[in-house]
Design an enzyme around this catalytic site. Structure first.
Site, PDB file in Angstrom:
ATOM      1  N   SER A 369       0.900  -1.237   0.167  1.00 11.28           N
ATOM      2  CA  SER A 369       0.003   0.174   0.014  1.00 11.28           C
ATOM      3  C   SER A 369       0.946   1.201   0.045  1.00 11.28           C
ATOM      4  O   SER A 369       1.587   1.348  -0.747  1.00 11.28           O
ATOM      5  CB  SER A 369      -0.989   0.220   1.076  1.00 11.28           C
ATOM      6  N   ASP A 454      -8.515  -4.803  -6.280  1.00  6.21           N
ATOM      7  CA  ASP A 454      -8.349  -4.194  -5.282  1.00  6.21           C
ATOM      8  C   ASP A 454      -9.000  -2.929  -5.522  1.00  6.21           C
ATOM      9  O   ASP A 454      -9.136  -2.215  -6.494  1.00  6.21           O
ATOM     10  CB  ASP A 454      -6.713  -3.513  -5.509  1.00  6.21           C
ATOM     11  N   HIS A 486      -6.935  -5.864  -1.979  1.00 10.86           N
ATOM     12  CA  HIS A 486      -5.818  -4.901  -1.388  1.00 10.86           C
ATOM     13  C   HIS A 486      -5.101  -5.687  -0.565  1.00 10.86           C
ATOM     14  O   HIS A 486      -4.998  -5.657   0.827  1.00 10.86           O
ATOM     15  CB  HIS A 486      -6.443  -3.804  -0.511  1.00 10.86           C
TER      16      HIS A 486
END
Length: 535
Positions: A369, A454, A486
């Site tokens: 991320s 995602d 994600h």
């Protein structure tokens, strides 16, 4: 039973109450994808009814304990990104604004006091650097009493009596969890638990019986799994219950050290170091946490232990912008993606080199991320520092990241622009901080992992930098999982990517790796190879 059915429905806040054992309060976005309403659910029958409808600006909810009614709403002002705590006296009463936290300030309502709606506990940074625990008048919003504050970090957990709501303890975490007690009996119990438990472990209470005579206690260590024990509060004895990961008890793990690193501008950064060997320098993995408005903690890190087993030291840094260290520390990161936030990571690596911990020629930057963004930024903005990088679901173009965020992030977008910078209207700024526009500078090989579903960091973020690197002849491997979002939730896919990552690091850092065997059930695909085959 699925209590929140529906396509693309996200369930958020879940509130339980011992006085209403069959009910849950849960917020979902089933009525409007961008907003979360609160529903009252009977988990035994599955019955669900709308309890509180979102008027359009609420981003969080809270319940009063005795009545189990929604009495608090956290509102985000879209014009100035301030946060407003809104309260009401009952479920049928009108809402009113209690306290406003302008952008840059931190605070929230912790709990309503048991005094017929006269006061509440709140945390607040107004007029100070870190958040303090306050008792606040529910009618005026004025502070009745400041109960606790710490100059180095925010207030953490707050322990209240379940019935009287009297304050019993406050925890805070600069580098490790520490507590301040307001109840002498509770303080004695914690001292007893520390004496009876494993040496060096952090004590946490997972649950208690209603009479509070039996406690389930968690002992957390950095070099082993969490141990759960049953504490007899009257007899002052403990009994073994279970271990979170009993299969790990047969292995020896490396302890995690908490360290403080000074950045080039003098800012203190709390970091966590896990070494493969103490007597000599080794390759280093800089493991960057996501968020970026989050933080790393001391404790058992599966990733750090994996890297240590393979021969690498691991450094996890709470760079500026990490939460919990006060408003100045948090907002020193504003408009500093790829800037001083990245400098903090660079300075941490140089500290590890200067301390004789890290081999300067074998440094890997690894993260997911925002940590994936930091990996890409590290390879583009400091290309001579890293031998290789591993990026998991990291954005490569900040503008396209914000353009594709999920609907329920809508109320947060303006605040993200204040924190990141106005990439909407300032094209030059976006190009400055987005690694995609600096691909030519990359020298080190990169491994990318991405989930095709995602909702936060779209597949395009990985596609665009992977194909750009390939076209320029820069070494890159790209693994795409069609059934992941994600991060990697399915065990077969996690094992697959980790196996590929350790082979990648072995090739470039020289550590150990198991022989690769494709896990049964993994869905890994390879867009760069497929493109080559198609052409």
């Amino acid at each position: 039973r699925d209590l929140t059915p529906g396509k693309n429905v996200k369930a958020s806040t879940v509130i339980t109450n011992k006085r209403f054992p069959d009910e849950l309060l849960v917020s979902t976005n089933e009525r409007n994808a961008a907003l979360f309403d609160v529903y009252r659910c009977n988990y035994k029958t599955g019955e669900k009814v709308l309890d509180t409808e979102n008027p359009g600006d609420v981003v969080g909810w809270g319940a009063e304990d005795d009545s189990f009614e929604i009495r608090e709403a956290l509102v985000r002002n879209q014009e100035d990104s301030s946060n407003i705590v809104r309260v009401r006296n009952s479920k049928d009463a009108e809402w009113r604004d209690l306290i406003t936290f302008p952008y840059g300030e931190e605070g929230n309502l912790v709990e309503f006091c048991a005094d017929n709606g006269k006061s509440c506990y709140m945390t607040s940074s107004l007029g100070r650097e870190t958040t303090a625990l306050l008792k606040v008048d529910l009618e005026t919003g004025e502070t009745i009493e400041e109960l606790y504050s710490n100059d180095k970090c925010n207030v953490g957990g707050v322990v209240l009596d379940d019935d009287t709501k009297e304050l019993k303890a406050v925890s805070y975490n600069y580098a490790r969890t520490e507590r301040v007690f307001f109840d002498e009996e509770l303080e004695r119990d914690y001292k007893t638990l520390e004496e009876l438990g494993p040496k060096g472990a952090e004590v946490g209470v997972a649950s208690k019986t209603r009479d509070e005579k039996r406690w389930v206690v968690a002992y957390s260590r950095s070099d082993g799994p969490t141990e759960y024990k049953l504490y007899d509060q009257e007899e002052k004895t403990i009994k073994d219950l279970f271990v979170s990961r009993p299969d790990l008890l047969d292995y020896k793990f490396s302890p995690m050290e908490d360290v403080v690193i000074k950045a080039r501008d003098g800012l203190e950064l709390v970091a966590y170091l896990t070494r493969a060997k103490k007597e000599e320098k080794t390759p280093l993995v800089l493991l960057v946490h996501g968020g970026p408005w989050a933080r790393d903690f001391w404790g058992f890190s599966a990733s750090a232990q994996w890297f240590a087993n393979r021969g690498y030291a691991t450094l996890q840094v709470n760079y500026r912008g990490s939460t919990g260290y006060g408003k100045t520390f948090l907002h020193k990161a504003d408009k500093e993606w790829g800037g001083t936030m990245q400098d903090d990571l660079t300075d941490a690596v140089k500290w590890a080199i200067d301390e004789g911990i890290a081999d300067p020629d074998n440094i890997c930057i690894y993260g997911g991320s925002y940590g994936g963004y930091a990996c890409l930024a590290g390879l583009t903005f400091t290309p001579d520092l890293y031998k290789c990088g591993v990026d998991i679901v990291g954005p490569s173009n900040v503008k396209t990241l914000l353009d594709s965020i999920p609907p329920y992030w809508g109320p947060l977008r303006n605040q993200m622009l204040l924190k990141i910078g106005d990439v909407d209207s300032d094209e030059a700024f976006n190009k400055k901080i987005s690694p995609l526009f600096h691909v030519d500078k990359i020298k080190a090989p990169l491994l990318i992992g991405q989930g095709a579903n995602d909702p936060r960091v779209k597949q395009a973020e990985a596609d665009q930098i992977a194909f750009s690197m390939k076209e320029k002849g820069i070494p890159v491997e790209y693994v795409l999982y069609p059934d992941e979002g994600h991060g990697f939730a399915r065990p077969a896919n996690r094992i697959d990517f980790n196996a590929r990552a350790e082979l990648f690091m072995k090739e470039h850092l020289g550590g150990r790796a198991e022989e690769f065997e494709r896990p049964e059930g993994t869905t890994s695909t390879f867009p760069l190879l497929e493109k080559t085959q198609d052409s």
